[in-house]
Design a protein around this motif. Structure first.
Motif, short mmCIF file in Angstrom:
data_model
loop_
_atom_site.label_atom_id
_atom_site.label_comp_id
_atom_site.label_asym_id
_atom_site.label_seq_id
_atom_site.Cartn_x
_atom_site.Cartn_y
_atom_site.Cartn_z
N GLN B 150 36.68 -23.24 -58.05
CA GLN B 150 36.26 -22.11 -58.87
C GLN B 150 34.97 -21.49 -58.34
OE1 GLN B 150 36.13 -23.05 -63.03
NE2 GLN B 150 38.35 -22.85 -63.08
N LEU B 151 34.04 -22.35 -57.91
CA LEU B 151 32.78 -21.81 -57.40
C LEU B 151 32.98 -21.19 -56.02
CD1 LEU B 151 30.25 -24.53 -58.57
CD2 LEU B 151 30.88 -22.38 -59.64
N GLN B 153 35.57 -19.60 -55.18
CA GLN B 153 36.15 -18.29 -55.45
C GLN B 153 35.08 -17.24 -55.74
OE1 GLN B 153 39.05 -18.68 -58.56
NE2 GLN B 153 40.72 -19.09 -57.13
N VAL B 154 34.01 -17.67 -56.40
CA VAL B 154 32.90 -16.74 -56.65
C VAL B 154 32.40 -16.19 -55.32
CG1 VAL B 154 30.54 -16.52 -57.51
CG2 VAL B 154 32.21 -17.86 -58.80
N GLU B 156 34.02 -16.00 -52.58
CA GLU B 156 35.05 -15.18 -51.96
C GLU B 156 35.10 -13.77 -52.57
OE1 GLU B 156 39.70 -16.01 -50.97
OE2 GLU B 156 38.55 -17.65 -51.80
N VAL B 157 35.10 -13.74 -53.91
CA VAL B 157 35.20 -12.45 -54.60
C VAL B 157 34.02 -11.55 -54.26
CG1 VAL B 157 34.94 -11.40 -56.86
CG2 VAL B 157 36.63 -13.18 -56.53
N TYR B 158 32.81 -12.14 -54.23
CA TYR B 158 31.62 -11.31 -54.02
C TYR B 158 31.26 -11.19 -52.54
CZ TYR B 158 30.98 -11.01 -59.00
OH TYR B 158 31.16 -10.72 -60.33
N ARG B 159 32.19 -11.59 -51.67
CA ARG B 159 32.02 -11.43 -50.22
C ARG B 159 30.69 -12.01 -49.75
NH1 ARG B 159 36.29 -9.61 -51.92
NH2 ARG B 159 37.36 -7.72 -51.21
N VAL B 160 30.37 -13.20 -50.23
CA VAL B 160 29.14 -13.87 -49.80
C VAL B 160 29.34 -14.34 -48.37
CG1 VAL B 160 27.58 -15.78 -50.29
CG2 VAL B 160 28.69 -14.58 -52.17
N ARG B 168 24.49 -22.40 -50.10
CA ARG B 168 24.26 -22.27 -51.53
C ARG B 168 25.37 -22.84 -52.40
NH1 ARG B 168 19.10 -21.10 -52.81
NH2 ARG B 168 18.42 -19.04 -52.14
N ILE B 169 26.59 -22.87 -51.87
CA ILE B 169 27.71 -23.29 -52.72
C ILE B 169 28.27 -24.65 -52.27
CG2 ILE B 169 29.97 -22.66 -53.64
CD1 ILE B 169 29.27 -19.77 -53.27
N PRO B 172 25.15 -27.96 -51.78
CA PRO B 172 24.66 -28.57 -53.02
C PRO B 172 25.69 -29.49 -53.69
CG PRO B 172 24.06 -26.27 -52.96
CD PRO B 172 24.98 -26.49 -51.79
N GLN B 173 26.97 -29.18 -53.52
CA GLN B 173 27.99 -30.06 -54.10
C GLN B 173 28.11 -31.35 -53.30
OE1 GLN B 173 31.65 -28.16 -55.61
NE2 GLN B 173 30.86 -26.27 -54.75
#
Lengths: 252, 252
Positions: B150-151, B153-154, B156-160, B168-169, B172-173
């Motif tokens: 799910q994170l 996907q964030v 992916e959607v916001y083209r990071v 950042r994603i 940290p996990q």
């Protein structure tokens, strides 16, 4: 001006017995707000994922590049806030908007009622506040297309209403073409210009209903209430995904 | 009992340590044999080696090897672990090799390295790293498999950008897994480093212990052990624990 055309012939999840989305076709004008209403499990989230480009595995076409809808201009608000718990509110917003300066950031937070939370971690905020951050994140990039996947479910009515108002307020500036997926017809009638009712899967559009009511609206407005009742009277099984139409009542 | 339970953790830990030392001292006094030196004798020997001997020189040598092997093992282990966790193909390709490496005795790795590369520093550090890499991979692969879609996907959607997603994603996990690997890794590496020094180096704590062994000088052996144990405690207290706190600051 057409801003988004969706033409899905078929979507089947790998290993599933049947199609999730049947032939489903619609087009949105630029800046239009459409709500897609259907029963749980009707493939509404699958539809949003396809529109967002998260799922390329379907038969059909999605034309979102018309009218300058290009890369990076997509806002997506998920069912859960989906903030990164290890980043502060400020860093969560900078994730999608790296060039954000402190002044703009503080002003934006104040505008959505979150003044002073920039340095807080999301888990210390209430659920309603987290959703405000998620909404703000979607609008910060000034999206041309905004997709909302039941972002207001499981909220109490006052919190939901305050978020409706915030959404309307933020939309006025940016005017993104908006698709809201929900199973809550009152919410759809309170927010959207047009409601598309979809069937149980494979999802198809069973009714395309324009909501010509003045804005802003609240979910318990008299006009919303009337339209809700009228729809339910004419299509009693609409929300279950069935289009059984009763004869038009004389007074309608 | 209730009074003991409410004592600060540090006091309880300290008390347990003192009791252990006292028991040791009593036992040594009862046996009165040079093959069971008392803690006091060990402490005096430690002081002697620190002031007169070459303890610091050997300790520094060993620590350098530990640090080099640790960094190499963590870098390779994290990279390959993430890769194997995210790609089925890579996982299938490397899995048998991983099982083999995991079960390769430290002694075999050391002998092979010394024979193929030579009796030098590179071979020593490589032999140690080789022992650690597979356990890091196993840990990190588990973490990479458990990444929250799910994170992602964030992002992916916001083209990071990819690098930002990683920093950042994704990372940290993985921090809990990396920290666990770092802790167990330090322990494993310093155990193995001594064996390898004993085998093929002419300095370092392992080499010194081998020399003391030949003279049955148990007091010196324990003094050297105590010196290294002290270093490990310091690393844990000034490096790992503060790092852990910093990385976990976001937890509510």
């Amino acid at each position: 001006m057409t801003a988004l055309t969706v033409d899905i012939q078929r979507k089947r999840h790998p290993g599933a017995a049947g199609d999730t989305i049947g032939p489903l076709r619609f087009a949105l004008r630029s800046g239009e707000f459409v709500a897609i209403v259907g029963p749980s499990g009707a493939g509404k989230t699958s539809l949003l994922k396809i529109i967002a480009g998260l799922d390329p595995d379907f038969v059909g076409t999605v034309g979102a590049k018309v009218d300058g809808l290009g890369s990076g201009k997509l806002g997506f608000v998920f069912q859960e806030p989906r903030l990164l718990p290890w980043l502060t509110v400020a860093d969560n917003l900078r994730l999608v908007m790296p060039a954000l300066d402190t002044g703009t950031l503080d002003a934006a937070l104040a505008r959505v009622g979150l003044a002073g939370t920039a340095q807080q971690f999301p888990l210390r905020l209430s659920g309603g506040m987290q959703r405000r951050v998620a909404l703000l994140r979607a609008f910060l990039i000034r999206p041309a297309l905004l997709l909302l996947d039941e972002p207001f479910i499981s909220l109490d009515v006052p919190t939901a209403e305050s978020l409706y108002a915030l959404l309307a307020d933020l939309r006025r500036d940016v005017m993104p073409t908006t698709v809201l997926v929900t199973h809550d017809l009152r919410e759809a009638l309170a927010l959207a210009d047009r409601v598309l009712f979809v069937s149980r899967s494979p999802a198809r559009i069973i009714l395309d209903h324009a909501v010509n009511l003045p804005k802003p609206r609240r979910r318990d407005d008299e006009a919303v209430d009337q339209m809700h009742r009228a729809l339910m009277a004419r299509h009693p099984e609409l929300l279950g995904g069935l289009q059984s139409t009763r004869p038009e009542p004389e007074s309608a | 009992m209730t009074a003991v339970r409410t004592l600060p953790a540090a006091v309880v830990r300290g008390a347990a340590f003192v009791v252990l030392l006292a028991l040791w001292q009593a036992l040594a006094a009862m046996v009165n044999d040079p093959l069971l030196p008392s803690p006091l004798a060990v402490l005096l020997s430690l002081q002697h080696h620190l002031m007169q001997g070459e303890l610091l020189h050997h300790l520094a040598k060993t620590l350098m090897r530990v640090a080099a092997a640790f960094v190499i093992a963590m870098l390779i282990g994290v990279a390959v672990g993430v890769w194997m966790g995210r790609s089925k193909l890579v996982n299938n390709l490397l899995d048998s090799l991983l099982v083999l490496m995991l079960n390769l005795p430290a002694l075999v790795a050391a002998i092979l390295c010394f024979i193929w590369i030579g009796l030098n520093e590179t071979a020593a550090v490589l032999a140690v790293a080789l022992n650690k890499v597979p356990t890091v991979i196993i840990n990190i692969r588990e973490g990479a498999r458990a990444l929250d879609t799910q994170l992602l996907q964030v992002g992916e959607v916001y083209r990071v950008p990819r690098l930002t997603v990683l920093r950042r994603i994704v990372l940290p996990q993985l921090y809990p897994y990396i920290m666990a690997s770092a802790r167990s890794g330090l322990a494993l590496i310093w155990k193995i480093v001594l064996v390898i020094e004993l085998l093929g180096r002419s300095d370092g704590i392992g080499f010194q212990l081998g020399t003391f062994f030949q003279f049955f000088d148990l007091t010196s052996i324990l003094a050297y052990t105590a010196a290294f144990a002290g270093v490990v405690f310091v690393i844990e207290a000034v490096l790992l624990r503060p790092l852990d706190r910093r990385l976990n600051g976001w937890r509510a």
